[in-house]
Design an enzyme around this catalytic site. Sequence first.
Site, short mmCIF file in Angstrom:
data_model
loop_
_atom_site.label_atom_id
_atom_site.label_comp_id
_atom_site.label_asym_id
_atom_site.label_seq_id
_atom_site.Cartn_x
_atom_site.Cartn_y
_atom_site.Cartn_z
N ILE A 1 0.86 -1.18 0.00
CA ILE A 1 0.00 0.00 0.00
C ILE A 1 0.90 1.23 0.00
CG2 ILE A 1 -1.85 1.23 1.16
CD1 ILE A 1 -2.62 -1.52 0.00
N LYS A 2 0.60 2.14 -0.92
CA LYS A 2 1.44 3.31 -1.12
C LYS A 2 0.92 4.47 -0.27
CE LYS A 2 3.79 4.93 -5.29
NZ LYS A 2 3.64 5.01 -6.77
#
Length: 351
Positions: free
Chosen positions: A137-138
């Site tokens: 997850i960025k």
Amino acid sequence: MTILSDVKALGQQIWLDNLSRSLIQSGELAQMLQQGVCGVTSNPAIFQKAFSGDPLYAEDIAKLKTQNLSPKARYETMAIADVQAACDVCLSEYRSTGGKTGFVSLEVAPDLSHDAAGTIVEAKRLHASIARDNVMIKVPATDAGLAALTELVAAGISINLTLLFSRAQTLKAYTAYAKGIAQRLAAGLPVDRIHVVASFFLSRIDSALDPTLPEHLQGKIAIALAKAAYQDWEAYFSNPEFTKLQQQGANRIELLWASTGVKNPAYPDTLYVDSLIGAQTVNTVPDATLKAFIDHGTAKATLTDNTGQAKQQLEEAAQLGIDLEALATRLQEDGLKQFEDAFEKLLNPLT
């Protein structure tokens, strides 16, 4: 052997900075993996381009617009499906390296960049929805993002920390990560499958600085900063405190070189790849840069070369009155604004 596998043998992963349905369904992504690509990154601008230019989305967009969903929910439906499919393509890479490579990134909504609690909730929701071991997850590397990083690592989620331009902020990220690892270990939970990359952006630094620099420093400061950041990384992750965490299964954060497509056509098109190959790093490249590197790049360990010269270049920039930390703050704000604009442009056709 390919040049990409040669780079991998030197300890660096090359990731593709692009994602689309056609890329996956045509088999092109799988072919890139066979050549030595080790992962995939995405962002709102990439999805905006994919949704508007790839005909494979048209049917889904039409169907989703008949459903009682928000534009963001329509976007997420397609983006999550794409990331799941890309994770599946990259799964053999992930498994072959014991979970060290083969990751695919999906970003939290840009409007959460200064909302730690909101970032934590959304990151956990996206991670659960994608439900793939090799998803990252960025999260933007704002102060709120770093606070979220600690909680997300403690929850066992791998993170791509994005929009770093600052050595100081990068060091703060390492501390936030170590804190999350320590919390998880204190709870008796495993940490060996948690991976975090710190995405340090390059070409935007040179684009911002070059007009103010003498010719001999133009196109040099971003690479000099990256080399200095790598020295910071080596110092931090070899210190006794982190070594204790590593002995309990913790992985080192890996520096990821981002914004590696040259923006000045006078520079070599593989500048930000050739110059920064080193162990335990990642380079995420757009399609054109990947093709250029395969065609005429050089697979040679260069990241620790000429560090004295890099230090001298940074000192000379400081003597010229350039405040690199202030520039980093401005560039991060600009990057956040670009992603907010891309996200808005992305959602408009989905209303």
